[in-house]
Design a protein around this motif. Structure first.
Motif, mmCIF file in Angstrom:
data_model
loop_
_atom_site.group_PDB
_atom_site.id
_atom_site.type_symbol
_atom_site.label_atom_id
_atom_site.label_comp_id
_atom_site.label_asym_id
_atom_site.label_seq_id
_atom_site.Cartn_x
_atom_site.Cartn_y
_atom_site.Cartn_z
ATOM 1 N N ILE A 133 0.862 -1.198 0.000
ATOM 2 C CA ILE A 133 0.000 0.000 0.000
ATOM 3 C C ILE A 133 0.893 1.242 0.000
ATOM 4 N N LEU A 134 1.920 1.166 0.820
ATOM 5 C CA LEU A 134 2.861 2.278 0.934
ATOM 6 C C LEU A 134 3.457 2.632 -0.430
ATOM 7 N N LYS A 135 3.786 1.585 -1.185
ATOM 8 C CA LYS A 135 4.449 1.791 -2.466
ATOM 9 C C LYS A 135 3.518 2.424 -3.504
ATOM 10 N N SER A 136 2.247 2.035 -3.494
ATOM 11 C CA SER A 136 1.370 2.448 -4.598
ATOM 12 C C SER A 136 0.291 3.442 -4.215
ATOM 13 N N SER A 137 0.149 3.755 -2.938
ATOM 14 C CA SER A 137 -0.955 4.631 -2.538
ATOM 15 C C SER A 137 -0.879 6.002 -3.208
ATOM 16 N N ARG A 138 -2.048 6.529 -3.534
ATOM 17 C CA ARG A 138 -2.120 7.855 -4.139
ATOM 18 C C ARG A 138 -1.819 8.955 -3.122
ATOM 19 N N ASP A 139 -1.880 8.613 -1.833
ATOM 20 C CA ASP A 139 -1.554 9.610 -0.796
ATOM 21 C C ASP A 139 -0.129 10.138 -0.954
ATOM 22 N N ASN A 140 0.752 9.297 -1.490
ATOM 23 C CA ASN A 140 2.163 9.693 -1.649
ATOM 24 C C ASN A 140 2.323 11.002 -2.414
ATOM 25 N N ALA A 141 1.527 11.145 -3.469
ATOM 26 C CA ALA A 141 1.702 12.320 -4.344
ATOM 27 C C ALA A 141 0.893 13.508 -3.857
ATOM 28 N N ARG A 142 0.075 13.289 -2.833
ATOM 29 C CA ARG A 142 -0.879 14.329 -2.429
ATOM 30 C C ARG A 142 -0.434 15.085 -1.179
ATOM 31 N N THR A 143 0.784 14.845 -0.730
ATOM 32 C CA THR A 143 1.263 15.574 0.450
ATOM 33 C C THR A 143 1.515 17.035 0.050
ATOM 34 N N PRO A 144 1.420 17.960 1.019
ATOM 35 C CA PRO A 144 1.563 19.380 0.684
ATOM 36 C C PRO A 144 2.873 19.717 -0.018
ATOM 37 N N MET A 145 2.748 20.630 -0.953
ATOM 38 C CA MET A 145 3.904 21.149 -1.685
ATOM 39 C C MET A 145 4.892 21.739 -0.681
ATOM 40 N N GLN A 146 6.170 21.454 -0.896
ATOM 41 C CA GLN A 146 7.200 21.878 0.062
ATOM 42 C C GLN A 146 7.871 23.168 -0.431
ATOM 43 N N TRP A 147 7.407 24.284 0.105
ATOM 44 C CA TRP A 147 7.902 25.585 -0.353
ATOM 45 C C TRP A 147 9.131 26.034 0.424
ATOM 46 N N THR A 148 9.105 25.842 1.758
ATOM 47 C CA THR A 148 10.197 26.367 2.590
ATOM 48 C C THR A 148 10.571 25.321 3.650
ATOM 49 N N ASP A 149 11.548 25.658 4.489
ATOM 50 C CA ASP A 149 11.909 24.721 5.564
ATOM 51 C C ASP A 149 11.246 25.124 6.891
ATOM 52 N N THR A 150 10.231 25.986 6.813
ATOM 53 C CA THR A 150 9.537 26.385 8.047
ATOM 54 C C THR A 150 8.331 25.481 8.298
ATOM 55 N N LEU A 151 7.660 25.700 9.417
ATOM 56 C CA LEU A 151 6.559 24.825 9.831
ATOM 57 C C LEU A 151 5.573 24.557 8.679
ATOM 58 N N TYR A 152 5.132 23.328 8.567
ATOM 59 C CA TYR A 152 4.215 22.879 7.507
ATOM 60 C C TYR A 152 4.756 23.185 6.107
ATOM 61 N N ALA A 153 6.046 23.255 5.994
ATOM 62 C CA ALA A 153 6.731 23.419 4.698
ATOM 63 C C ALA A 153 6.335 24.689 3.959
ATOM 64 N N GLY A 154 5.836 25.680 4.703
ATOM 65 C CA GLY A 154 5.440 26.932 4.057
ATOM 66 C C GLY A 154 4.164 26.797 3.241
ATOM 67 N N PHE A 155 3.519 25.628 3.343
ATOM 68 C CA PHE A 155 2.277 25.400 2.584
ATOM 69 C C PHE A 155 1.104 26.132 3.243
ATOM 70 N N SER A 156 1.104 26.139 4.576
ATOM 71 C CA SER A 156 -0.016 26.729 5.321
ATOM 72 C C SER A 156 0.476 27.149 6.699
ATOM 73 N N ASP A 157 -0.287 28.047 7.347
ATOM 74 C CA ASP A 157 0.046 28.393 8.732
ATOM 75 C C ASP A 157 -0.643 27.434 9.699
ATOM 76 N N GLU A 158 -1.613 26.721 9.172
ATOM 77 C CA GLU A 158 -2.380 25.806 10.025
ATOM 78 C C GLU A 158 -2.031 24.371 9.678
ATOM 79 N N LYS A 159 -2.471 23.448 10.538
ATOM 80 C CA LYS A 159 -2.181 22.035 10.284
ATOM 81 C C LYS A 159 -2.850 21.611 8.965
ATOM 82 N N PRO A 160 -2.071 21.139 8.001
ATOM 83 C CA PRO A 160 -2.650 20.763 6.711
ATOM 84 C C PRO A 160 -3.562 19.531 6.798
ATOM 85 N N TRP A 161 -4.414 19.387 5.797
ATOM 86 C CA TRP A 161 -5.421 18.313 5.773
ATOM 87 C C TRP A 161 -4.792 16.924 5.706
#
Ligand code: GLC
Length: 526
Positions: free
Chosen positions: A389-417
């Protein structure tokens, strides 16, 4: 071959939920896309495919639409969308919408009406039968759900909350065309068409893909909507073969610009368990499929070139030994970029984002959750199930875009979905922008090269496979008149002997010697 302006497009797929959150609700939004338009322009892409942003209960992350003409509030408003379309256009970037018309959400007004009873005018927008047969849903389980009230079954290729539309009904078809024209009038310049192969389904005959009326419907859609405009259309077809893809894309038939084919992926799937039990990648098989689409006689059937999407694992995790992530990500992109067809980049691949370890209760995707339960029911060992499941799950590609090295990768100020990949501290856009040698810089260089004096050669030049039988090198030549380029890609983590001559125009290492280094890609002009 007739040249179209969209032949030159380079498409970037945005998974809006995970791209950039400006409202602070933990979900990406349309204003977040507007905020990153400069970034996308600099990358060099000319078209943005947005996975669905329409009103949806999100049972299948927006691929269950409850109102085709309204933007879901988690993403913003219709005004935001019109604004995005116009701001993107000033940068020469088109917006391609995701058209999910095989099914709606069960919360769509049409279905809410249809379940009121057999006499309801919307009943025939969906597929109802007194008896069910053995057809199975792609998300596992029966493709039929019983409605107690009317004592009939309705049909769904995906979740039971995604009832299939009845394309045999001309009134329904016209509703869809109206809706498409609504978006065309609002400036949409492209459509990506979800599971288009199912529109002609004949459930009685156990036929789901490529039913007898499929191409008639697509032709009709073309004529009623985008046909007279220079709009880019791409149909998703998991069943497509050489023969059927020619039907969709033969310009004389007036259907679609191109289709996504998946045989280069499904060829490694298990007959029974599909992607949940894959075989090892075999470059020779892969080359056979990719190269056959480049043959001269296939040139009028336009191609798609892609390795990743919101439905596939991260390409660098799929094809590259993790110790060579950086060179590998570069090689994968360059390998496709000099072939004839339209390149599609999936968000985050341009910085080498990777798969992520999810604990079983962290999966969000309905498909992964169902597959996990199915494999356990079949008696597979828990560890094997989790690994697959780990290898093929679609969740792998759906993690938040990694913009910065700050909290939540700069994607959001709040906990991402959904879970952020903890490697954002080392893999992020800011870091890539600050390095001349980054994957991002390499993507930009490749795109510039593709758009340069070699553009016509890459789009329309002759193709010839080189080192055809080599088990770890994929190489080819493109030629147009006097102009020749050759592309050499090492798909293995071992140094491999390969003789190369010509002037180097692209290299993902500083040097080139007798051997191609692990995952080295070199492009030369002669
Ligand atoms: C397509 C989409 C996928 C979705 C399915 C049902 O394959 O790409 O994400 O789950 O259709 O709409």
């Amino acid at each position: 071959m007739k040249k179209h302006s969209w032949h030159k497009d380079i498409v970037y797929q945005i998974y809006p939920k995970s791209f950039n959150d400006t409202s602070g609700n933990g979900y990406g939004d349309i204003n977040g896309i507007i905020e990153k338009l400069d970034y996308l322009e600099e990358l060099g892409v000319t078209c943005l495919w947005l996975s669905p942003v329409f009103k949806s209960p999100m049972k299948d992350n927006g691929y269950d639409i409850s109102d085709y003409r309204k933007i879901d509030p988690i993403f913003g408003s219709n005004e935001d969308m019109y604004n995005l379309i116009s701001q993107a256009r000033t940068k020469g970037i088109k917006i391609m919408l995701d058209l999910v018309v095989n099914h709606t959400s069960d919360q769509h007004f049409w279905f809410q009406e249809a379940i009121k009873g057999k006499d309801n005018p919307y009943r025939d927008y969906y597929i109802w039968r007194d008896n069910k047969n053995d057809l199975k849903s792609i998300f596992l389980g029966d493709a039929w759900t019983y409605d107690e009230k009317s004592k009939q079954y309705y049909f769904h290729m995906f979740a039971k909350e995604q009832p299939d539309l009845n394309w045999e009904n001309p009134i329904l078809r016209n509703e869809i065309y109206d809706m498409m024209n609504f978006w065309i009038n609002h400036g949409a310049e492209g459509f990506r068409m979800d599971v288009i192969e199912f529109l002609g389904k004949e459930p009685e005959n156990m036929i789901t893909s490529d039913g007898k009326n499929l191409h008639e419907y697509i032709h009709e859609m073309n004529q009623q909507t985008f046909g007279k405009k220079d709009i880019i259309t791409v149909g998703e077809s998991w069943s497509a073969t050489d023969e059927t893809s020619k039907l969709y894309t033969n310009p004389n038939r007036k259907e679609l610009s191109m289709i996504f084919r998946f045989d280069q992926i499904t060829t490694f799937w298990d007959d029974k368990y599909g992607k949940w039990m894959t075989r090892d990648f075999d470059l020779l098989e892969y080359k056979n499929i990719i190269f056959s689409r480049q043959k001269k006689e296939n040139h009028k059937y336009w191609n798609t070139l892609f390795l990743g999407s919101h439905d596939l694992p991260r390409s660098v995790s799929q094809y590259v030994d993790p110790s060579f992530r950086k060179v590998g990500a570069k090689m994968l992109f360059a390998c496709n970029a000099f072939l004839s067809g339209t390149p599609f980049i999936y968000q985050g691949d341009e910085i080498g984002m990777t798969n992520l370890h999810f604990d079983i209760d962290e999966y969000k995707d309905i498909e992964a959750i169902n597959a996990h339960n199915m494999l356990l029911d079949e008696g597979f060992d828990k560890d094997i199930v989790e690994k697959n499941i780990l290898k093929s799950s679609r969740d792998n590609a759906r993690t938040p875009m990694q913009w910065t090295d700050t909290l939540y990768a700069g994607f959001s100020d709040e906990k991402p979905w959904t879970k952020v990949n903890p490697n954002y501290t080392i893999i992020n856009v800011t870091k890539e922008q600050n390095s001349k040698d980054s994957i991002l810089a390499f993507y930009k260089k490749v795109i510039r090269l593709r758009k340069s004096e070699f553009n016509d050669l890459v789009l329309y030049g002759d193709f010839e496979a080189l080192n055809r039988e080599h088990k770890s090198i994929l190489s080819y030549q493109r030629k147009q008149g006097e102009k020749v380029i050759k592309v050499y890609c090492n798909f293995s983590s071992q140094e491999t002997q390969c003789s190369i001559s010509g002037n180097i125009i692209l290299n993902n290492y500083d040097t080139l010697d007798q051997n191609l280094k692990p995952y080295q890609v070199v492009v030369v002009k002669i």
